[in-house]
Scaffold this active site. Structure first.
Site, mmCIF file in Angstrom:
data_model
loop_
_atom_site.group_PDB
_atom_site.id
_atom_site.type_symbol
_atom_site.label_atom_id
_atom_site.label_comp_id
_atom_site.label_asym_id
_atom_site.label_seq_id
_atom_site.Cartn_x
_atom_site.Cartn_y
_atom_site.Cartn_z
ATOM 1 N N SER A 21 -134.168 -84.607 -51.382
ATOM 2 C CA SER A 21 -134.201 -85.708 -52.346
ATOM 3 C C SER A 21 -134.219 -87.032 -51.586
ATOM 4 C CB SER A 21 -132.996 -85.608 -53.289
ATOM 5 O OG SER A 21 -133.119 -86.500 -54.366
ATOM 6 N N ASN A 22 -133.843 -88.109 -52.233
ATOM 7 C CA ASN A 22 -133.826 -89.413 -51.571
ATOM 8 C C ASN A 22 -132.696 -90.261 -52.136
ATOM 9 O OD1 ASN A 22 -134.886 -91.054 -53.885
ATOM 10 N ND2 ASN A 22 -136.612 -89.659 -53.619
ATOM 11 N N ARG A 23 -132.564 -91.474 -51.647
ATOM 12 C CA ARG A 23 -131.375 -92.286 -51.941
ATOM 13 C C ARG A 23 -131.469 -93.085 -53.236
ATOM 14 N NH1 ARG A 23 -130.086 -96.032 -47.119
ATOM 15 N NH2 ARG A 23 -128.454 -96.669 -48.594
ATOM 16 N N SER A 24 -132.489 -92.888 -54.028
ATOM 17 C CA SER A 24 -132.600 -93.670 -55.268
ATOM 18 C C SER A 24 -131.389 -93.431 -56.171
ATOM 19 C CB SER A 24 -133.879 -93.261 -56.009
ATOM 20 O OG SER A 24 -133.878 -93.814 -57.304
ATOM 21 N N ALA A 88 -138.291 -92.731 -57.852
ATOM 22 C CA ALA A 88 -138.589 -92.450 -56.450
ATOM 23 C C ALA A 88 -138.889 -90.949 -56.361
ATOM 24 C CB ALA A 88 -137.399 -92.819 -55.572
#
Ligand code: CTP
Length: 218
Positions: A21-24, A88
């Protein structure tokens, strides 16, 4: 207006307990959905997994993966006059999803990733008269990449920001963005809260819709 907003990250599973995943945080997209609802627009918010309460007066559709987000966007798009892609979306996903937890073993683990669908590129041909707004979160000067994405993804506007700055990047309440218009105009907005950024973006959309429909007063 009827607005479709996406927010948050997507999660691409690797096994039943792990994902990519990502930091959004979803804060920007949720602020856009809230600001639009507060202005009286009908809002559908398609959200990846975030730790935010659902905004009032918004229909919330929860998704996990990029493929689920694409499916949700495709099924909601027909009823909407504008799409704001603040999500994101993860760009890659594991090729194989293990059915059982992958057990620890000595040595490295190599995971093969494949690209997810680019949602905006996928739905570009269904745009019609709808307004499409994208976000470009870049590290460093965001403008060259944002301009390229504006063209490549068939957008009317793109909101560009530098997420390498800790004061205006991920999971904070402020933002400093540049709004790029498809006609080449470039508006540098001051640093402000994500709520204020969202309110200003909604006003821009309202003006663009008004201009599109012949500049009728109202
Ligand atoms: N986007 C999308 N589908 C994807 C990835 C991104 O629709 N699979 C949308 C985002 O919601 C955003 C815009 O495209 O509105 C730009 O996203 P960004 O992550 O900045 O760009 P990418 O196309 O993923 O390119 P890169 O990661 O190489 O910067």
């Amino acid at each position: 207006m009827r607005l479709l907003v996406t927010a948050g990250p997507t999660r691409e599973p690797l096994d039943p307990v792990r994902y990519l995943s990502n930091r959004s945080s979803g804060k920007m997209g949720y602020a856009v959905a809230s600001a639009a609802a507060a202005r009286g627009h009908a809002v559908v918010l398609i959200s990846g997994p975030v730790a935010l309460p659902p905004p009032p007066d918004v229909r919330l559709v929860r998704v996990n993966t990029a493929a689920e987000m694409l499916g949700a966007v495709q099924s909601e798009l027909a009823d909407c006059e504008a799409l704001i892609m603040a999500a994101a979306v993860a760009d890659w996903r594991p090729v194989f999803i293990a059915g059982q937890k992958i057990k620890k073993h000595a040595g490295n683990l190599t995971v093969e990733l494949e690209p997810t669908a680019d949602i905006l590129r996928h739905i570009k041909s269904d745009k019609g008269a709808r307004l499409f707004v994208g976000f470009a979160a870049e590290t460093g000067d965001p403008l060259p990449a944002a301009r390229a994405k504006l063209q490549a993804k068939g957008l009317d506007f793109i909101v560009a920001n530098d997420v390498s700055r800790s004061d205006i990047g991920f999971d904070v309440d402020h933002n400093q963005v540049t709004l790029l218009h498809v006609d080449g105009r470039t508006d540098h907005w001051p640093k402000m809260t994500k709520k204020e950024t969202a309110e200003r973006l909604i006003r821009e959309l309202e003006l663009a819709v008004k201009a599109q429909s012949g500049g009728a007063a109202g």
